[in-house]
Scaffold this motif. Structure first.
Motif, PDB file in Angstrom:
ATOM      1  N   THR A  44     -13.109  -5.933  -7.936  1.00  0.00           N
ATOM      2  CA  THR A  44     -12.112  -5.391  -8.863  1.00  0.00           C
ATOM      3  C   THR A  44     -11.231  -4.371  -8.157  1.00  0.00           C
ATOM      4  O   THR A  44     -11.739  -3.396  -7.580  1.00  0.00           O
ATOM      5  N   LEU A  45      -9.926  -4.562  -8.191  1.00  0.00           N
ATOM      6  CA  LEU A  45      -8.997  -3.564  -7.649  1.00  0.00           C
ATOM      7  C   LEU A  45      -8.916  -2.390  -8.613  1.00  0.00           C
ATOM      8  O   LEU A  45      -8.617  -2.561  -9.801  1.00  0.00           O
ATOM      9  N   VAL A  46      -9.183  -1.167  -8.093  1.00  0.00           N
ATOM     10  CA  VAL A  46      -9.202   0.027  -8.935  1.00  0.00           C
ATOM     11  C   VAL A  46      -8.010   0.937  -8.669  1.00  0.00           C
ATOM     12  O   VAL A  46      -7.448   1.523  -9.595  1.00  0.00           O
ATOM     13  N   ALA A  47      -7.613   1.086  -7.396  1.00  0.00           N
ATOM     14  CA  ALA A  47      -6.532   2.028  -7.081  1.00  0.00           C
ATOM     15  C   ALA A  47      -5.842   1.616  -5.778  1.00  0.00           C
ATOM     16  O   ALA A  47      -6.405   0.879  -4.959  1.00  0.00           O
ATOM     17  N   THR A  48      -4.617   2.126  -5.591  1.00  0.00           N
ATOM     18  CA  THR A  48      -3.825   1.814  -4.393  1.00  0.00           C
ATOM     19  C   THR A  48      -3.103   3.073  -3.900  1.00  0.00           C
ATOM     20  O   THR A  48      -3.081   4.107  -4.569  1.00  0.00           O
ATOM     21  N   ASP A  49      -2.498   2.947  -2.731  1.00  0.00           N
ATOM     22  CA  ASP A  49      -1.552   3.945  -2.197  1.00  0.00           C
ATOM     23  C   ASP A  49      -2.135   5.351  -2.064  1.00  0.00           C
ATOM     24  O   ASP A  49      -1.639   6.312  -2.656  1.00  0.00           O
ATOM     25  N   GLY A  50      -3.185   5.493  -1.270  1.00  0.00           N
ATOM     26  CA  GLY A  50      -3.753   6.803  -0.994  1.00  0.00           C
ATOM     27  C   GLY A  50      -3.486   7.247   0.434  1.00  0.00           C
ATOM     28  O   GLY A  50      -2.743   6.602   1.181  1.00  0.00           O
ATOM     29  N   GLU A  51      -4.102   8.368   0.831  1.00  0.00           N
ATOM     30  CA  GLU A  51      -3.895   8.885   2.184  1.00  0.00           C
ATOM     31  C   GLU A  51      -5.001   9.877   2.518  1.00  0.00           C
ATOM     32  O   GLU A  51      -5.480  10.627   1.661  1.00  0.00           O
ATOM     33  N   ILE A  52      -5.436   9.847   3.777  1.00  0.00           N
ATOM     34  CA  ILE A  52      -6.345  10.859   4.297  1.00  0.00           C
ATOM     35  C   ILE A  52      -5.730  11.457   5.548  1.00  0.00           C
ATOM     36  O   ILE A  52      -4.819  10.870   6.153  1.00  0.00           O
ATOM     37  N   GLN A  53      -6.225  12.620   5.947  1.00  0.00           N
ATOM     38  CA  GLN A  53      -5.707  13.291   7.125  1.00  0.00           C
ATOM     39  C   GLN A  53      -6.709  13.201   8.274  1.00  0.00           C
ATOM     40  O   GLN A  53      -7.921  13.317   8.069  1.00  0.00           O
ATOM     41  N   THR A  54      -6.208  12.974   9.487  1.00  0.00           N
ATOM     42  CA  THR A  54      -7.033  13.010  10.692  1.00  0.00           C
ATOM     43  C   THR A  54      -6.350  13.929  11.704  1.00  0.00           C
ATOM     44  O   THR A  54      -5.191  14.323  11.523  1.00  0.00           O
ATOM     45  N   ASP A  55      -7.045  14.239  12.783  1.00  0.00           N
ATOM     46  CA  ASP A  55      -6.471  15.110  13.816  1.00  0.00           C
ATOM     47  C   ASP A  55      -5.253  14.481  14.484  1.00  0.00           C
ATOM     48  O   ASP A  55      -4.414  15.186  15.053  1.00  0.00           O
ATOM     49  N   GLU A  56      -5.156  13.143  14.427  1.00  0.00           N
ATOM     50  CA  GLU A  56      -4.022  12.450  15.054  1.00  0.00           C
ATOM     51  C   GLU A  56      -2.986  12.001  14.028  1.00  0.00           C
ATOM     52  O   GLU A  56      -2.140  11.156  14.321  1.00  0.00           O
ATOM     53  N   GLY A  57      -3.058  12.579  12.840  1.00  0.00           N
ATOM     54  CA  GLY A  57      -2.052  12.264  11.832  1.00  0.00           C
ATOM     55  C   GLY A  57      -2.640  11.558  10.626  1.00  0.00           C
ATOM     56  O   GLY A  57      -3.825  11.215  10.594  1.00  0.00           O
ATOM     57  N   PRO A  58      -1.821  11.335   9.595  1.00  0.00           N
ATOM     58  CA  PRO A  58      -2.308  10.721   8.363  1.00  0.00           C
ATOM     59  C   PRO A  58      -2.632   9.241   8.543  1.00  0.00           C
ATOM     60  O   PRO A  58      -2.030   8.550   9.362  1.00  0.00           O
ATOM     61  N   VAL A  59      -3.574   8.782   7.744  1.00  0.00           N
ATOM     62  CA  VAL A  59      -3.906   7.360   7.661  1.00  0.00           C
ATOM     63  C   VAL A  59      -3.794   6.962   6.197  1.00  0.00           C
ATOM     64  O   VAL A  59      -4.465   7.537   5.334  1.00  0.00           O
TER      65      VAL A  59
END
Length: 622
Positions: free
Chosen positions: A137-152
């Protein structure tokens, strides 16, 4: 391990994180989510699975290849196994607790939930699901996390049912346990924004921390799996399945990049040589009098030997493309899919009892010259020929470079071939489960583990190390619960993170302690009914006899506290028994006598009370 210029190679990678949720019941039925040993099963049944066409009239390539290896699937059922798990009853509605937890995860990943969640069927015919598909089941889309080399960026968040647990695999088929089937599972897929092995690991660690922050994910080996999608500019997308440890992710990425670079080099050399793959041929006659144990064993069982000439491949089949893995290993992986034990090839022969004369005769039989290689399989009838044909097909793709495929992670950081990449034809709507409207406004955003560490230091005065141990530990929800009930935070933290560890090292079966055991034991100590020093003995008694309550264990082990007069009586007896030592050493005898006093009281008195009393009695006589 060779490190590459990943920017120059055009490395792009993405993650798929699969995490089991710690809910009371499964995703589509009311069965428990606890796992048991296979020998606890009460019944079993068998199935054969085959692929079906999607609503578009297409058959998924990965499912089709899987079905070409006919196998029997055996499923172990338990006293709680229901008809939904056996696929003899339609699934129930989507579990409410799982929906709540997955919406918490969506908020932590800064994702946008869908308005309505529709359950889909994902075709799977490897036997890991009794129905032949997995519900997702698709629940959510279009998120983001932060890493030391930039966002993913995070592309999607799925709520799925976990597959059955593989117990045993034989030539005839596979045995699965149904205990794990249907446990709620979240799948988090990132965009291909990762550009280095280190960033892949950093991103996985960040996502793992966010998941654990909910306090509602299962912990331990097998409860979280990482898949990594990897490609370089001139290579191809490869999905590596089943990375169990975060420590392996960066090695997996490095080794896969190295494998693709090596395969591209081989392809270029094969093109330069004008290489080609010949026809599969029966060469059984060459080995009629062989001394090779493997070949002779196959022939004595009525088997055969088949071989294929690889024109222009001399020296390349044995070339290393990953640590301790060669192009020949890739060919062997494909042959094994058809029941063969592997392949022999002329880059490694003569060996394994195959003589130089037999190699020459085989090459002559298939028309291979000095610049060519030959791959062969000795196996039972019906296995040798399709196994060599599979190896030949993989040799064909070697001339094109890197094939798109799904690979499995090995413990040493290398990978092996599993199957082709799945396509869109494997997904179609689930008609037995109604859609569900999602309302994220009803779900609170969980506190991050990093925030918990700071709060534990400020609010409970725990030192930084202990605060981090508790926040990231498996007992974090229990710690918060008992502290909220009034148990001293330092007592709870020390017990859950230090005392249990020490008992485990002493081979005490602490895994058998339930949250109820721990909660009640901490309450008894915090209320003064059991002294601190008696807690290890109490927990040991409960671990060895988990059917006992904490109160029963206290009575059984005689761990109830003693009053101050009984403490003084025991201390005086120890001091008088050692009167000469006290007279000679004074307070210098304290350490030795303290241990003797605690032993005499058998953990029934608080150490501070015993210490103060002993000091007084020694000073009286000094």
């Amino acid at each position: 391990m060779t490190d590459h210029d990943y920017d120059e190679l055009g490395l792009v990678a993405g993650l798929e994180i699969h995490q089991q949720l710690d809910t009371d019941t499964k995703l589509f039925c009311s069965c428990p989510t606890d796992l048991r040993e296979a020998d606890a099963s009460t019944r079993q049944f068998t199935r054969y699975l085959h692929p079906t066409k999607s609503e578009l009239g297409e058959i998924d390539e990965a499912a089709l290849e899987e079905s070409q290896v006919e196998r029997e699937f055996t499923y172990l059922g338990y006293d709680t196994t229901c008809l939904v798990e056996e696929d003899d009853e339609p699934p129930h509605r989507l579990d409410q607790e799982a929906r709540t937890v997955v919406l918490e995860i969506a908020q932590l990943l800064d994702m946008e939930p869908v308005d309505v969640a529709h359950v889909m069927r994902k075709l799977v015919v490897d036997g890991s699901n009794t129905s032949g598909f997995q519900r997702s089941t698709l629940v959510a889309t279009d998120g983001e996390i932060q890493t030391d080399e930039g966002p993913v960026r995070v592309a999607d968040l799925m709520l799925e049912e976990e597959s059955a647990q593989r117990i045993e695999e034989t030539e005839a088929g596979v045995t699965y346990s149904l205990d794990r089937l249907g446990i709620p599972l979240v799948e988090i897929g990132t965009k291909p924004d990762i550009s280095s092995p280190e960033q892949a690991r950093d991103a996985a660690e960040r996502i793992g921390m966010l998941l654990r922050s909910t306090g509602h994910v299962k912990r331990g080996l097998g409860t979280i799996r990482q898949d990594v999608n990897i490609s370089i500019a001139d290579g191809a997308r490869v999905e590596v399945k089943g990375v169990q440890s975060l420590d392996d992710i960066d090695d997996i990425v490095r080794n896969e990049v190295g494998r693709q670079v090596a395969l591209l080099d081989i392809a270029a050399e094969l093109e330069e040589r004008g290489a080609s793959v010949g026809e599969v041929q029966d060469v059984t006659g060459v080995f009629e009098d062989t001394d090779s144990g493997v070949v002779r064993g196959a022939l004595e069982d009525g088997g055969a030997v088949y071989a294929v000439p690889l024109y222009g491949f001399d020296g390349l089949v044995g070339r290393e493309i990953q640590p301790d893995r060669r192009l020949g290993t890739e060919l062997s992986d494909h042959a094994k899919r058809h029941g063969a034990g592997g392949i022999f090839h002329t880059d490694e022969l003569p060996a394994y009892g195959v003589t130089e004369a037999e190699v020459e005769a085989m090459c002559e039989a298939v028309g291979a010259g000095e610049e060519d290689a030959v791959a062969m399989v000795a196996a039972e009838a019906g296995v040798a020929e399709p196994a060599v044909e599979a190896a030949a097909a993989r040799a064909e793709t070697a001339m094109d470079g890197v094939p798109e495929e799904t690979r499995g992670a090995n413990e040493d950081g290398t990978t092996r071939y599993l199957r082709p990449l799945p396509g869109a034809a494997r997904m179609y709507p689930e008609t037995d489960v109604p859609p569900v409207e999602l309302d994220p406004s009803e779900v609170a955003v969980p506190e991050l583990l990093t925030e918990k560490v700071e709060r534990y230091q400020d609010e409970y005065d725990l030192d930084a190390g202990l605060a981090e141990q508790v926040a990231y530990g498996t007992h974090m929800p229990l710690f918060e619960s008992v502290v909220a009930d009034g148990v001293d935070a330092t007592l709870a933290a020390g017990t859950l993170e230090s005392t249990l560890t020490e008992l485990r090292r002493d081979d005490v079966p602490v895994a058998d302690l339930t949250d109820e055991h721990l909660r009640d034991a901490l309450r008894l100590v915090d209320d003064g009914e059991v002294p601190n020093e008696g807690l290890p003995e109490l927990l040991t008694a409960l671990a060895v006899n988990p059917e006992l309550t904490a109160e029963e264990a206290v009575e059984q082990e005689d761990l109830g506290g003693v009053d101050e007069s009984e403490v003084r009586e025991a201390v005086v007896e120890v001091v008088e028994r050692n009167a000469d030592q006290v007279a000679e050493q004074g307070m210098g005898a304290f350490s030795a006598l303290m241990g003797e006093c605690m032993g005499a009281l058998r953990g029934k008195a608080d150490g501070d009370v015993v210490s103060d009393t002993l000091r007084e009695e020694i000073q009286k006589r000094a």
